[in-house]
Scaffold this motif. Structure first.
Motif, PDB file in Angstrom:
ATOM      1  N   ASP A 143       0.846  -1.191   0.000  1.00  0.00           N
ATOM      2  CA  ASP A 143       0.000   0.000   0.000  1.00  0.00           C
ATOM      3  C   ASP A 143       0.885   1.246   0.000  1.00  0.00           C
ATOM      4  OD1 ASP A 143       0.787   0.404   2.653  1.00  0.00           O
ATOM      5  OD2 ASP A 143      -1.236   0.858   3.340  1.00  0.00           O
ATOM      6  N   THR A 144       0.264   2.406  -0.180  1.00  0.00           N
ATOM      7  CA  THR A 144       1.025   3.649  -0.367  1.00  0.00           C
ATOM      8  C   THR A 144       1.906   3.968   0.838  1.00  0.00           C
ATOM      9  OG1 THR A 144      -0.948   4.373  -1.491  1.00  0.00           O
ATOM     10  CG2 THR A 144       0.717   6.049  -1.141  1.00  0.00           C
ATOM     11  N   THR A 145       1.363   3.803   2.039  1.00  0.00           N
ATOM     12  CA  THR A 145       2.121   4.152   3.249  1.00  0.00           C
ATOM     13  C   THR A 145       3.395   3.321   3.324  1.00  0.00           C
ATOM     14  OG1 THR A 145       0.000   4.506   4.289  1.00  0.00           O
ATOM     15  CG2 THR A 145       1.886   4.470   5.738  1.00  0.00           C
ATOM     16  N   CYS A 146       3.262   2.048   3.034  1.00  0.00           N
ATOM     17  CA  CYS A 146       4.397   1.131   3.060  1.00  0.00           C
ATOM     18  C   CYS A 146       5.460   1.584   2.033  1.00  0.00           C
ATOM     19  CB  CYS A 146       3.835  -0.250   2.726  1.00  0.00           C
ATOM     20  SG  CYS A 146       5.000  -1.582   2.739  1.00  0.00           S
ATOM     21  N   LYS A 147       4.965   1.986   0.863  1.00  0.00           N
ATOM     22  CA  LYS A 147       5.864   2.435  -0.214  1.00  0.00           C
ATOM     23  C   LYS A 147       6.606   3.711   0.199  1.00  0.00           C
ATOM     24  CE  LYS A 147       3.660   1.346  -4.197  1.00  0.00           C
ATOM     25  NZ  LYS A 147       2.692   1.624  -5.255  1.00  0.00           N
ATOM     26  N   VAL A 148       5.874   4.678   0.749  1.00  0.00           N
ATOM     27  CA  VAL A 148       6.483   5.967   1.128  1.00  0.00           C
ATOM     28  C   VAL A 148       7.498   5.768   2.255  1.00  0.00           C
ATOM     29  CG1 VAL A 148       6.033   8.254   2.122  1.00  0.00           C
ATOM     30  CG2 VAL A 148       4.503   7.341   0.385  1.00  0.00           C
ATOM     31  N   ILE A 149       7.125   5.027   3.285  1.00  0.00           N
ATOM     32  CA  ILE A 149       8.019   4.847   4.434  1.00  0.00           C
ATOM     33  C   ILE A 149       9.209   3.961   4.048  1.00  0.00           C
ATOM     34  CG2 ILE A 149       8.195   3.968   6.816  1.00  0.00           C
ATOM     35  CD1 ILE A 149       5.207   4.680   7.160  1.00  0.00           C
ATOM     36  N   GLY A 150       8.981   3.034   3.136  1.00  0.00           N
ATOM     37  CA  GLY A 150      10.068   2.139   2.708  1.00  0.00           C
ATOM     38  C   GLY A 150      10.310   1.010   3.698  1.00  0.00           C
ATOM     39  N   ALA A 151       9.282   0.678   4.465  1.00  0.00           N
ATOM     40  CA  ALA A 151       9.386  -0.405   5.443  1.00  0.00           C
ATOM     41  C   ALA A 151       7.998  -1.009   5.636  1.00  0.00           C
ATOM     42  CB  ALA A 151       9.905   0.134   6.776  1.00  0.00           C
ATOM     43  N   VAL A 152       7.972  -2.298   5.979  1.00  0.00           N
ATOM     44  CA  VAL A 152       6.699  -2.997   6.145  1.00  0.00           C
ATOM     45  C   VAL A 152       6.608  -3.577   7.559  1.00  0.00           C
ATOM     46  CG1 VAL A 152       7.713  -5.066   5.021  1.00  0.00           C
ATOM     47  CG2 VAL A 152       5.271  -4.907   5.222  1.00  0.00           C
ATOM     48  N   ASN A 153       5.427  -3.447   8.189  1.00  0.00           N
ATOM     49  CA  ASN A 153       5.268  -4.099   9.499  1.00  0.00           C
ATOM     50  C   ASN A 153       4.063  -5.037   9.535  1.00  0.00           C
ATOM     51  OD1 ASN A 153       3.092  -2.331   9.798  1.00  0.00           O
ATOM     52  ND2 ASN A 153       3.462  -2.065  11.979  1.00  0.00           N
ATOM     53  N   THR A 154       3.275  -5.037   8.459  1.00  0.00           N
ATOM     54  CA  THR A 154       2.086  -5.903   8.425  1.00  0.00           C
ATOM     55  C   THR A 154       1.966  -6.526   7.041  1.00  0.00           C
ATOM     56  OG1 THR A 154       0.967  -4.427   9.967  1.00  0.00           O
ATOM     57  CG2 THR A 154      -0.432  -5.940   8.748  1.00  0.00           C
ATOM     58  N   VAL A 155       1.763  -7.850   6.999  1.00  0.00           N
ATOM     59  CA  VAL A 155       1.632  -8.539   5.714  1.00  0.00           C
ATOM     60  C   VAL A 155       0.341  -9.349   5.720  1.00  0.00           C
ATOM     61  CG1 VAL A 155       2.686 -10.217   4.129  1.00  0.00           C
ATOM     62  CG2 VAL A 155       4.157  -8.677   5.456  1.00  0.00           C
ATOM     63  N   LEU A 156      -0.386  -9.239   4.624  1.00  0.00           N
ATOM     64  CA  LEU A 156      -1.604 -10.029   4.431  1.00  0.00           C
ATOM     65  C   LEU A 156      -1.312 -11.053   3.337  1.00  0.00           C
ATOM     66  CD1 LEU A 156      -4.766 -10.364   4.764  1.00  0.00           C
ATOM     67  CD2 LEU A 156      -4.985  -8.655   2.953  1.00  0.00           C
ATOM     68  N   ASN A 157      -1.632 -12.321   3.612  1.00  0.00           N
ATOM     69  CA  ASN A 157      -1.402 -13.364   2.613  1.00  0.00           C
ATOM     70  C   ASN A 157      -2.739 -13.710   1.955  1.00  0.00           C
ATOM     71  OD1 ASN A 157      -0.621 -15.535   1.085  1.00  0.00           O
ATOM     72  ND2 ASN A 157      -0.054 -16.854   2.793  1.00  0.00           N
ATOM     73  N   GLU A 158      -2.872 -13.326   0.674  1.00  0.00           N
ATOM     74  CA  GLU A 158      -4.113 -13.624  -0.041  1.00  0.00           C
ATOM     75  C   GLU A 158      -3.807 -14.667  -1.108  1.00  0.00           C
ATOM     76  OE1 GLU A 158      -7.061  -9.747   0.175  1.00  0.00           O
ATOM     77  OE2 GLU A 158      -5.460  -9.721  -1.293  1.00  0.00           O
ATOM     78  N   ASP A 159      -4.129 -15.913  -0.841  1.00  0.00           N
ATOM     79  CA  ASP A 159      -3.884 -17.025  -1.772  1.00  0.00           C
ATOM     80  C   ASP A 159      -2.438 -17.064  -2.258  1.00  0.00           C
ATOM     81  OD1 ASP A 159      -6.592 -17.698  -1.595  1.00  0.00           O
ATOM     82  OD2 ASP A 159      -7.087 -16.201  -3.126  1.00  0.00           O
ATOM     83  N   GLY A 160      -1.515 -16.887  -1.335  1.00  0.00           N
ATOM     84  CA  GLY A 160      -0.099 -16.977  -1.672  1.00  0.00           C
ATOM     85  C   GLY A 160       0.519 -15.663  -2.120  1.00  0.00           C
ATOM     86  N   LYS A 161      -0.306 -14.634  -2.316  1.00  0.00           N
ATOM     87  CA  LYS A 161       0.215 -13.304  -2.680  1.00  0.00           C
ATOM     88  C   LYS A 161       0.362 -12.469  -1.410  1.00  0.00           C
ATOM     89  CE  LYS A 161      -0.772 -12.396  -7.476  1.00  0.00           C
ATOM     90  NZ  LYS A 161       0.171 -13.433  -7.816  1.00  0.00           N
ATOM     91  N   LEU A 162       1.584 -11.921  -1.211  1.00  0.00           N
ATOM     92  CA  LEU A 162       1.834 -11.171   0.017  1.00  0.00           C
ATOM     93  C   LEU A 162       1.669  -9.675  -0.225  1.00  0.00           C
ATOM     94  CD1 LEU A 162       4.982 -13.055   1.416  1.00  0.00           C
ATOM     95  CD2 LEU A 162       2.553 -13.532   1.829  1.00  0.00           C
ATOM     96  N   LYS A 163       0.759  -9.062   0.554  1.00  0.00           N
ATOM     97  CA  LYS A 163       0.534  -7.624   0.428  1.00  0.00           C
ATOM     98  C   LYS A 163       1.029  -6.924   1.693  1.00  0.00           C
ATOM     99  CE  LYS A 163      -2.675  -4.070  -0.821  1.00  0.00           C
ATOM    100  NZ  LYS A 163      -4.011  -3.592  -1.073  1.00  0.00           N
TER     101      LYS A 163
END
Ligand code: NAP
Length: 273
Positions: A77-97
Motif C-alpha cells: 500500500d502507499t504508506t508502506c511504499k512511502v516509508i520504505g518499510a513494512v510491518n504488516t503482511v496479508l497473505n491472499e492465496d499466496g500473494k503477500l501484500k
C-alpha cells in the motif's frame, strides 16, 4: 476457519503481540492463533517460504526485517511504499501484500487527545526505523518544522534527506544542542531505544513545561525516566504502549476486516490498568 498469524523478528521471545492478538481472538470467538516466530538475519527468504507453506494468513514484521521484507512482497500500500518499510503482511492465496501501520499507530494517540500537529515545532530524538514512520506522519500532518536529534549524525542526515524528499522542513542538531532548544518545541518525541533499560532521559527535562507534549515510543517500561520527569514538569505525556496498541489494532483490522476490540487488547497488554 482456524487461521494462523505471526510476528517475525529476532529477538522475538519477549514480543507482546501474541498476547494482544490472541486476547482479541478469544473476545471475538475467533478460532485463530497468533504465534511469535524467530527468523534470524540472513534467513528471511527461508522463513517466508516456511510461513507460506503453512498458509499463514498474515504476519507482523519487526526488527531486523522491516526493510528487507519489502523484497518479498507482491503488492504494497502507499504508506508502506512511502516509508520504505513494512510491518504488516496479508497473505491472499499466496500473494503477500504489505502495509505499514506504524504511522497510523503513532498518530492515533495524538488524535485521540485532539492535539494539533499542523504548524507546530517537533523535536524527534532518534533516526532509526521507527523514526522514518514518525517523520512521514509529521510531514503528512504538516508540522512546521522537524528537528532531528541523533547520536550518529550520519543517520540523522539520511533521515533528513528522506524527510525533505517527502516535503518536510527539517533541521539536524546534536544531542548537546537539542537541550538548548527544548522550550521552542511543542512536541518532543523519543524514538531512540533509550529508556528500555531504565536509562536516564536522553534529553534534559529542565525546560519541559505544561505546554510541552512528550511522546516516548519506548513501551517497556511504560514509565520511562523521560515520561516520569515530564509528568512532574506538568507536560502532556503520550505512552509508547498506546502506539503499540494502535498499530496492532490497525493490523488486526487489515487481516480480519472487522473492528479490533481495543479495550480487550489493552487489558491483555497492561493487565487491567
Ligand atoms: N511503541 C511502538 O509501537 C513502537 C514501534 C516501533 C519501535 N518502538 C520502539 O522504538 C525504539 C526504536 O526502535 P527502532 O525500530 O527505530 O530501532 P532502530 O532502528 O534500531 O533505531 C534505534 C535508534 O536509537 C538510537 N540509539 C540506540 N541506542 C542509543 C544510545 N545508547 N544512545 C543514543 N542513541 C541510541 C539509535 O541511534 P544511532 O543512529 O546513533 O544508532 C537510533 O536512532 C525501540 O525502543 C522500540 O522498541 C516502539
Amino acid at each position: 476457519m482456524a487461521n494462523t498469524y505471526a510476528v517475525i523478528g529476532d529477538p522475538i521471545d519477549h514480543s507482546l503481540s501474541p498476547n494482544i492478538h490472541n486476547a482479541a481472538f478469544r473476545q471475538l470467538g475467533l478460532d485463530h492463533t497468533y504465534i511469535a516466530y524467530r527468523i534470524p538475519v540472513g534467513e528471511l527468504s527461508a522463513g517466508i517460504g516456511a510461513l507460506k507453506k503453512i498458509k499463514i494468513s498474515g504476519f507482523n514484521v519487526t526488527i531486523p526485517h522491516k526493510i528487507e521484507m519489502m523484497k518479498f512482497l507482491d503488492e504494497m500500500d502507499t504508506t508502506c511504499k512511502v516509508i520504505g518499510a513494512v510491518n504488516t503482511v496479508l497473505n491472499e492465496d499466496g500473494k503477500l501484500k504489505g502495509y505499514n501501520t506504524d504511522m497510523i499507530g503513532f498518530l492515533d494517540p495524538i488524535k485521540k487527545r485532539n492535539l494539533t500537529i499542523k504548524d507546530s515545532q517537533v523535536m524527534l530524538l532518534g533516526a532509526g526505523g521507527a523514526a522514518r514512520a514518525i517523520v512521514t506522519a509529521m510531514v503528512k500532518e504538516k508540522a512546521h518544522k522537524i528537528t532531528i536529534v541523533n547520536r550518529t549524525l550520519e543517520n540523522a542526515n539520511k533521515l533528513a534527506e528522506f524527510a525533505k524528499k517527502i516535503g518536510g522542513n527539517v533541521d539536524v542538531v546534536s544531542l548537546q544542542e537539542a537541550n538548548e532548544l527544548i522550550s521552542e518545541h511543542k512536541f518532543i518525541i523519543n524514538s531512540t531505544s533509550i529508556g528500555m533499560k531504565d536509562e536516564p532521559s536522553p534529553i534534559s527535562t529542565d525546560s519541559i513545561n505544561e505546554n510541552s507534549i512528550i511522546y516516548d515510543i519506548v513501551y517497556q517500561p511504560m514509565n520511562t525516566d523521560l515520561i516520569k520527569k515530564s509528568k512532574e514538569m506538568g507536560a502532556t505525556v503520550i505512552y509508547g504502549y498506546e502506539m503499540l496498541l494502535s498499530q496492532a489494532a490497525c493490523s488486526f483490522e487489515i487481516w480480519h476486516k472487522t473492528e479490533a476490540p481495543y479495550d480487550v487488547m489493552k487489558k491483555a497488554l497492561l493487565g487491567g490498568v
